[in-house]
Scaffold this motif. Structure first.
Motif, PDB file in Angstrom:
ATOM      1  N   ILE A  82       3.557   5.919  -2.797  1.00  0.00           N
ATOM      2  CA  ILE A  82       4.821   6.550  -3.209  1.00  0.00           C
ATOM      3  C   ILE A  82       4.832   6.755  -4.718  1.00  0.00           C
ATOM      4  O   ILE A  82       5.237   7.819  -5.223  1.00  0.00           O
ATOM      5  CB  ILE A  82       6.024   5.689  -2.765  1.00  0.00           C
ATOM      6  CG1 ILE A  82       6.178   5.740  -1.248  1.00  0.00           C
ATOM      7  CG2 ILE A  82       7.313   6.175  -3.441  1.00  0.00           C
ATOM      8  CD1 ILE A  82       7.175   4.743  -0.698  1.00  0.00           C
ATOM      9  N   LEU A  83       4.382   5.740  -5.468  1.00  0.00           N
ATOM     10  CA  LEU A  83       4.309   5.861  -6.924  1.00  0.00           C
ATOM     11  C   LEU A  83       3.310   6.941  -7.336  1.00  0.00           C
ATOM     12  O   LEU A  83       3.528   7.654  -8.327  1.00  0.00           O
ATOM     13  CB  LEU A  83       3.933   4.517  -7.549  1.00  0.00           C
ATOM     14  CG  LEU A  83       5.003   3.428  -7.497  1.00  0.00           C
ATOM     15  CD1 LEU A  83       4.460   2.110  -8.052  1.00  0.00           C
ATOM     16  CD2 LEU A  83       6.241   3.846  -8.294  1.00  0.00           C
TER      17      LEU A  83
ATOM     18  N   PHE B   5       0.125   8.025 -13.438  1.00  0.00           N
ATOM     19  CA  PHE B   5      -0.624   7.352 -12.369  1.00  0.00           C
ATOM     20  C   PHE B   5      -1.404   6.143 -12.884  1.00  0.00           C
ATOM     21  O   PHE B   5      -1.442   5.100 -12.221  1.00  0.00           O
ATOM     22  CB  PHE B   5      -1.587   8.342 -11.703  1.00  0.00           C
ATOM     23  CG  PHE B   5      -2.410   7.735 -10.603  1.00  0.00           C
ATOM     24  CD1 PHE B   5      -1.859   7.497  -9.357  1.00  0.00           C
ATOM     25  CD2 PHE B   5      -3.745   7.385 -10.818  1.00  0.00           C
ATOM     26  CE1 PHE B   5      -2.611   6.936  -8.336  1.00  0.00           C
ATOM     27  CE2 PHE B   5      -4.497   6.819  -9.813  1.00  0.00           C
ATOM     28  CZ  PHE B   5      -3.936   6.594  -8.565  1.00  0.00           C
ATOM     29  N   VAL B   6      -2.044   6.257 -14.037  1.00  0.00           N
ATOM     30  CA  VAL B   6      -2.875   5.160 -14.545  1.00  0.00           C
ATOM     31  C   VAL B   6      -2.063   3.873 -14.741  1.00  0.00           C
ATOM     32  O   VAL B   6      -2.453   2.815 -14.242  1.00  0.00           O
ATOM     33  CB  VAL B   6      -3.607   5.567 -15.840  1.00  0.00           C
ATOM     34  CG1 VAL B   6      -4.341   4.366 -16.451  1.00  0.00           C
ATOM     35  CG2 VAL B   6      -4.606   6.680 -15.556  1.00  0.00           C
ATOM     36  N   PRO B   7      -0.934   3.911 -15.467  1.00  0.00           N
ATOM     37  CA  PRO B   7      -0.164   2.660 -15.596  1.00  0.00           C
ATOM     38  C   PRO B   7       0.444   2.182 -14.278  1.00  0.00           C
ATOM     39  O   PRO B   7       0.535   0.971 -14.042  1.00  0.00           O
ATOM     40  CB  PRO B   7       0.926   3.012 -16.624  1.00  0.00           C
ATOM     41  CG  PRO B   7       0.996   4.489 -16.643  1.00  0.00           C
ATOM     42  CD  PRO B   7      -0.368   4.979 -16.322  1.00  0.00           C
TER      43      PRO B   7
ATOM     44  N   ILE C 264       4.309  14.505  -9.132  1.00  0.00           N
ATOM     45  CA  ILE C 264       5.457  15.404  -9.313  1.00  0.00           C
ATOM     46  C   ILE C 264       5.879  15.433 -10.786  1.00  0.00           C
ATOM     47  O   ILE C 264       6.069  16.503 -11.378  1.00  0.00           O
ATOM     48  CB  ILE C 264       6.639  14.957  -8.424  1.00  0.00           C
ATOM     49  CG1 ILE C 264       6.278  15.108  -6.947  1.00  0.00           C
ATOM     50  CG2 ILE C 264       7.891  15.776  -8.755  1.00  0.00           C
ATOM     51  CD1 ILE C 264       7.297  14.506  -6.003  1.00  0.00           C
ATOM     52  N   LEU C 265       6.013  14.247 -11.395  1.00  0.00           N
ATOM     53  CA  LEU C 265       6.419  14.169 -12.798  1.00  0.00           C
ATOM     54  C   LEU C 265       5.384  14.832 -13.710  1.00  0.00           C
ATOM     55  O   LEU C 265       5.733  15.543 -14.651  1.00  0.00           O
ATOM     56  CB  LEU C 265       6.603  12.705 -13.211  1.00  0.00           C
ATOM     57  CG  LEU C 265       7.769  11.938 -12.588  1.00  0.00           C
ATOM     58  CD1 LEU C 265       7.752  10.480 -13.026  1.00  0.00           C
ATOM     59  CD2 LEU C 265       9.098  12.585 -12.965  1.00  0.00           C
TER      60      LEU C 265
ATOM     61  N   SER D  11       0.844  -1.200   0.000  1.00  0.00           N
ATOM     62  CA  SER D  11       0.000   0.000   0.000  1.00  0.00           C
ATOM     63  C   SER D  11       0.879   1.249   0.000  1.00  0.00           C
ATOM     64  O   SER D  11       0.604   2.228  -0.721  1.00  0.00           O
ATOM     65  CB  SER D  11      -0.908   0.010   1.227  1.00  0.00           C
ATOM     66  OG  SER D  11      -1.746  -1.119   1.262  1.00  0.00           O
ATOM     67  N   ALA D  12       1.939   1.218   0.795  1.00  0.00           N
ATOM     68  CA  ALA D  12       2.864   2.347   0.854  1.00  0.00           C
ATOM     69  C   ALA D  12       3.558   2.554  -0.492  1.00  0.00           C
ATOM     70  O   ALA D  12       3.739   3.703  -0.938  1.00  0.00           O
ATOM     71  CB  ALA D  12       3.903   2.118   1.954  1.00  0.00           C
TER      72      ALA D  12
END
Length: 249
Positions: free
Chosen positions: A11-12, A31-33, A18-19, A6-7
């Motif tokens: 983090i991702l 985020f989607v992939p 940010i990216l 979950s962490a």
């Protein structure tokens, strides 16, 4: 119950925000992939829309200078209409098809702009409307359309803050609309709602961090890096389906 997995997901999500802020493509393209390795694709669509709501509110607050009302109408209205169409059509495709389609889209988009970095859509009314419609449809069906909208808006040579704020305002309308479609379609699982408060904080924090980094780095150079990363993520998404890469939450 929260675990190290979950962490890792959160983090991702922060890295994606940010990216997406620095590269100008929006966090959903990352985020989607990323989320696709943890959740079913339809659940990813629901989480992405809710995550983006907070993300775009923070972008508008931090980059609110000079919203372009003309682009809000020309690009925003067709985006909202077609995100409904794309969101409803996502009901008719299984998660495997949508994941492969997303991977192909990311690879094609990233490769196109690496090869043609100066490519823009003519800054006229009807190309803007068409770009808005395509970006909205892509957002509804695949979960990400900000990259196409960015391509459309780039032709208008907006000041950096105005570009981000205008794009975020359009995205906010898109996300609010598709959130309703996704919730009514059952894409938001009750067990996933625990992540929403964390994603809201990440949306705010990631945008702020991205803004601070953007001051010290060339956006053009970072966009090239982001495009390479988008191609890699697209390839990994496709390979993940082929080899059934999945992380159980």
């Amino acid at each position: 119950m929260f675990t190290w997995i979950s962490a890792l997901f959160l983090i991702l999500a922060l890295i994606a925000e940010i990216l997406g802020t620095i590269g100008g493509f929006g966090s959903s393209v990352f985020f989607v992939p990323f989320a696709g390795f943890f959740f079913d694709f339809h659940n990813v669509l629901g989480l992405t829309a809710l995550f983006h709501l907070s993300s775009n509110i923070s972008k508008i607050a931090l980059f609110r200078k000079g919203l372009d009302k003309r682009l809000l109408l020309n690009i925003g209205i067709p985006s909202v209409i077609f995100v409904i169409i794309g969101g409803l059509l996502s009901n008719f495709f299984n998660a495997t098809f949508l994941t492969i389609a997303l991977g192909l889209f990311l690879v094609a988009f990233g490769a196109l702009f690496l090869l043609r970095p100066k490519l823009v859509i003519p800054p006229k009314k009807y190309p803007s409307i068409a770009g808005g419609a395509i970006s909205g449809f892509s957002a509804g069906l695949l979960g990400t359309g900000g990259a196409i909208r960015g391509l459309t808006m780039a032709a208008f040579n907006l000041e950096k803050s105005a570009f981000i704020a205008t794009s975020a305002a359009i995205d906010l309308a898109i996300d609010f609309t598709r959130s309703i479609v996704y919730v009514s379609s059952g894409y938001v699982n009750k067990s996933h709602l625990i992540y929403i408060p964390f994603l809201i904080i990440i949306g705010l924090g990631g945008t702020y961090i991205g803004k601070r980094i953007l001051v010290h780095i060339s956006q053009e150079n970072f966009k090239r890096f982001s495009l390479i990363l988008i191609v890699i993520i697209g390839i990994i998404s496709i390979l993940g389906i082929i080899f059934n890469w999945k992380i159980d939450m």
